[in-house]
Design an enzyme around this catalytic site. Structure first.
Site, PDB file in Angstrom:
ATOM      1  N   GLN A 290      -3.800  -4.847  22.461  1.00 15.87           N
ATOM      2  CA  GLN A 290      -4.555  -6.292  22.278  1.00 15.87           C
ATOM      3  C   GLN A 290      -5.885  -6.827  23.168  1.00 15.87           C
ATOM      4  O   GLN A 290      -6.105  -7.422  22.983  1.00 15.87           O
ATOM      5  CB  GLN A 290      -3.522  -7.379  21.575  1.00 15.87           C
ATOM      6  CG  GLN A 290      -2.385  -6.999  20.719  1.00 15.87           C
ATOM      7  CD  GLN A 290      -1.142  -6.228  21.581  1.00 15.87           C
ATOM      8  OE1 GLN A 290      -1.174  -5.864  21.827  1.00 15.87           O
ATOM      9  NE2 GLN A 290      -0.412  -6.797  19.989  1.00 15.87           N
TER      10      GLN A 290
ATOM     11  N   ASN B  47       5.772 -15.421  23.988  1.00 11.73           N
ATOM     12  CA  ASN B  47       4.491 -15.422  23.394  1.00 11.73           C
ATOM     13  C   ASN B  47       4.768 -13.613  23.423  1.00 11.73           C
ATOM     14  O   ASN B  47       5.719 -12.983  24.186  1.00 11.73           O
ATOM     15  CB  ASN B  47       3.989 -15.562  24.669  1.00 11.73           C
ATOM     16  CG  ASN B  47       2.003 -15.409  24.574  1.00 11.73           C
ATOM     17  OD1 ASN B  47       1.768 -15.665  22.969  1.00 11.73           O
ATOM     18  ND2 ASN B  47       1.378 -14.824  25.257  1.00 11.73           N
TER      19      ASN B  47
ATOM     20  N   ASP C 228       3.541 -17.256  20.539  1.00  9.32           N
ATOM     21  CA  ASP C 228       3.990 -17.564  19.174  1.00  9.32           C
ATOM     22  C   ASP C 228       5.448 -18.677  18.420  1.00  9.32           C
ATOM     23  O   ASP C 228       5.100 -18.870  17.394  1.00  9.32           O
ATOM     24  CB  ASP C 228       4.350 -16.067  18.838  1.00  9.32           C
ATOM     25  CG  ASP C 228       3.233 -15.481  18.735  1.00  9.32           C
ATOM     26  OD1 ASP C 228       2.719 -14.782  17.607  1.00  9.32           O
ATOM     27  OD2 ASP C 228       2.520 -14.517  20.277  1.00  9.32           O
TER      28      ASP C 228
ATOM     29  N   ARG D 243      -3.249 -11.252  12.520  1.00 11.04           N
ATOM     30  CA  ARG D 243      -1.885 -11.061  13.599  1.00 11.04           C
ATOM     31  C   ARG D 243      -2.521 -12.801  14.113  1.00 11.04           C
ATOM     32  O   ARG D 243      -3.971 -12.829  14.209  1.00 11.04           O
ATOM     33  CB  ARG D 243      -1.977 -10.474  14.901  1.00 11.04           C
ATOM     34  CG  ARG D 243      -3.590  -9.589  15.392  1.00 11.04           C
ATOM     35  CD  ARG D 243      -3.288  -9.028  16.538  1.00 11.04           C
ATOM     36  NE  ARG D 243      -2.349  -9.975  17.605  1.00 11.04           N
ATOM     37  CZ  ARG D 243      -3.641 -11.013  18.290  1.00 11.04           C
ATOM     38  NH1 ARG D 243      -4.886 -10.563  17.571  1.00 11.04           N
ATOM     39  NH2 ARG D 243      -3.590 -11.898  19.713  1.00 11.04           N
ATOM     40  N   GLY D 244      -1.725 -13.182  15.602  1.00  8.81           N
ATOM     41  CA  GLY D 244      -1.550 -14.478  16.505  1.00  8.81           C
ATOM     42  C   GLY D 244      -1.032 -16.072  15.680  1.00  8.81           C
ATOM     43  O   GLY D 244      -1.465 -16.244  14.316  1.00  8.81           O
ATOM     44  N   ALA D 245      -0.664 -16.720  15.791  1.00  8.08           N
ATOM     45  CA  ALA D 245       0.523 -17.331  15.685  1.00  8.08           C
ATOM     46  C   ALA D 245      -0.560 -18.182  14.559  1.00  8.08           C
ATOM     47  O   ALA D 245      -0.051 -18.600  13.465  1.00  8.08           O
ATOM     48  CB  ALA D 245       1.434 -18.588  16.843  1.00  8.08           C
TER      49      ALA D 245
ATOM     50  N   ARG E  68       7.177 -11.321   9.955  1.00 12.02           N
ATOM     51  CA  ARG E  68       6.752 -11.565  11.214  1.00 12.02           C
ATOM     52  C   ARG E  68       7.854 -12.330  11.500  1.00 12.02           C
ATOM     53  O   ARG E  68       7.666 -13.695  11.530  1.00 12.02           O
ATOM     54  CB  ARG E  68       5.922 -11.752  11.549  1.00 12.02           C
ATOM     55  CG  ARG E  68       4.216 -10.281  11.708  1.00 12.02           C
ATOM     56  CD  ARG E  68       3.810 -10.250  12.839  1.00 12.02           C
ATOM     57  NE  ARG E  68       3.812  -9.979  13.828  1.00 12.02           N
ATOM     58  CZ  ARG E  68       3.556  -9.549  15.774  1.00 12.02           C
ATOM     59  NH1 ARG E  68       2.463 -10.020  14.579  1.00 12.02           N
ATOM     60  NH2 ARG E  68       4.343  -8.404  16.227  1.00 12.02           N
TER      61      ARG E  68
END
Length: 381
Positions: free
Chosen positions: A213, A264, A254, A65-67, A99
């Protein structure tokens, strides 16, 4: 007055396993190997993805995960499909749809797929074109690591300008460290830079419900780096602002629209409102690959809706076992849940957006476009 003397775990070394790596022949089949974030902080376990559907499941269950990291994963996914001889159009579509809010995912997919098609157009065979796609993914990985380093430098310089004298008390939301990046992260990398410079008094870490998270991942990274940090429930942030215990807010992103609106992790917008009321800088840190100049404003950003069970069940340390949320029910059976993954912060609530090309403040569409024009990774139509 919040407790400033609470003891934090002292870190010794960063995680032994990288957040993402490529594994290929000889010695086995090609795979995108992930540090499974659903099993942190209890276990550091790698998750090999040997085909695109497995990688898509990992993306959707938040094993990765995470842009910025999703962009890298998308590019490696294209290379994996090319090496396997899969249908490239289908593989690219599956990855891009995994996503919808995270713009980096599509960017990484399109970049590697474009390199693959260009190689074929030059007369290369499929095997050579697959190698070109892999090389493009590896280049993106390296570029993101360098972008992380530069963002940390620009962000730390901005903090010194806004908050001279050090001793910063910084509040962050969700996770924006090495677990979302090819380097040391986005917003977290700035806080880490302040820590290394002896300028961080305390890092306030929102739990970031419902999947925690912040508690599971940001606290994990802060502890690993020996940072002074405290964990709080998301709804405790207001009391920190009221007590004067927050000097600045640092978040990642994101997707950033052309007007400077920022998507975000949900819970970011309320922090921006609190920061505005209390005259506290609210700073977004993200690479230029997260800027989407084709999305005109915040209203045009598609916000991913997550499964309601993430809200109606109390999550355990393993949030995605078998693709299912783990934990105990906390609401009556049949309860409907509202569970957007992100919210949108308008530009007028943002003090600055920091990228690897510098910072824009005040945040305007013109300023953002000028900043992105410095980067070869952003196309302005």
């Amino acid at each position: 007055m919040a407790d400033q003397d609470a003891q934090s775990p002292v870190g010794i070394e960063p995680p032994a396993l990288p957040s993402i790596r490529w594994a290929g022949p000889p010695g086995g089949s090609a795979a995108v190997v992930l540090l499974d974030q659903t099993r942190l902080p209890a276990e550091e376990v790698e998750l090999p993805c040997t085909d695109v559907p497995a990688l898509v499941r990992a993306i959707q269950t938040l094993a990765v995960r995470g842009a910025p990291l999703l962009g890298i994963a998308g590019a490696y996914g294209v290379a994996l499909a090319a090496i396997r001889g899969d249908d490239m159009a289908e593989a690219s579509e599956l990855l891009e749809r995994a996503r919808p809010t995270a713009v980096n995912l599509g960017y990484g997919v399109r970049r590697a797929a474009g390199a693959y098609r260009a190689a074929l157009d030059r007369g290369e065979d499929a095997q050579r074109a697959a190698a070109v796609a892999l090389g493009e993914a590896e280049a993106l990985h390296r570029e993101d690591a360098e972008a992380s380093r530069r963002m940390a430098q620009y962000g730390l310089a901005l903090l010194e300008e806004l908050l001279p004298g050090g001793g910063h008390q910084l509040l962050t939301h969700c996770n924006s460290g090495a677990l979302v990046s090819g380097g040391e992260g986005t917003a977290f990398a700035v806080a880490l830079g302040a820590h290394r410079a002896g300028q961080l008094r305390r890092l306030w870490v929102d739990e970031t419900r419902p999947l925690l998270q912040g508690a599971r991942l940001t606290a994990y990274e802060a502890a690993r780096n020996g940072m002074a940090y405290s964990l709080l429930t998301d709804n405790a942030a207001g009391s920190l602002f009221a007590a004067g215990e927050v000097d600045a807010v640092l978040i990642g992103a994101d997707r950033i629209a052309a007007d400077g609106s920022v998507a975000n992790k949900v819970g970011s917008y309320p922090l921006a409102v609190l920061a505005k009321y209390h005259h506290v800088p609210f700073i977004v840190v993200a690479p230029t690959t997260t800027v989407d100049l084709q999305t005109p404003d915040g209203a045009a950003i598609i916000v991913e809706q997550r499964p309601g069970r993430e809200v109606t069940e109390l999550t355990s340390s393993r949030i995605g076992v078998g693709g299912e949320a783990g934990g105990l029910p906390v609401a009556p059976p049949g309860t409907q849940a509202y569970n957007p993954a992100f919210d949108i912060t308008p530009p007028e609530l943002i003090t600055a957006i920091v990228t690897e090309e510098g910072a824009v403040s005040p945040v305007t569409g013109v300023g953002l476009a000028e900043l992105c024009a410095r980067s070869s990774q952003v196309t302005i139509s």
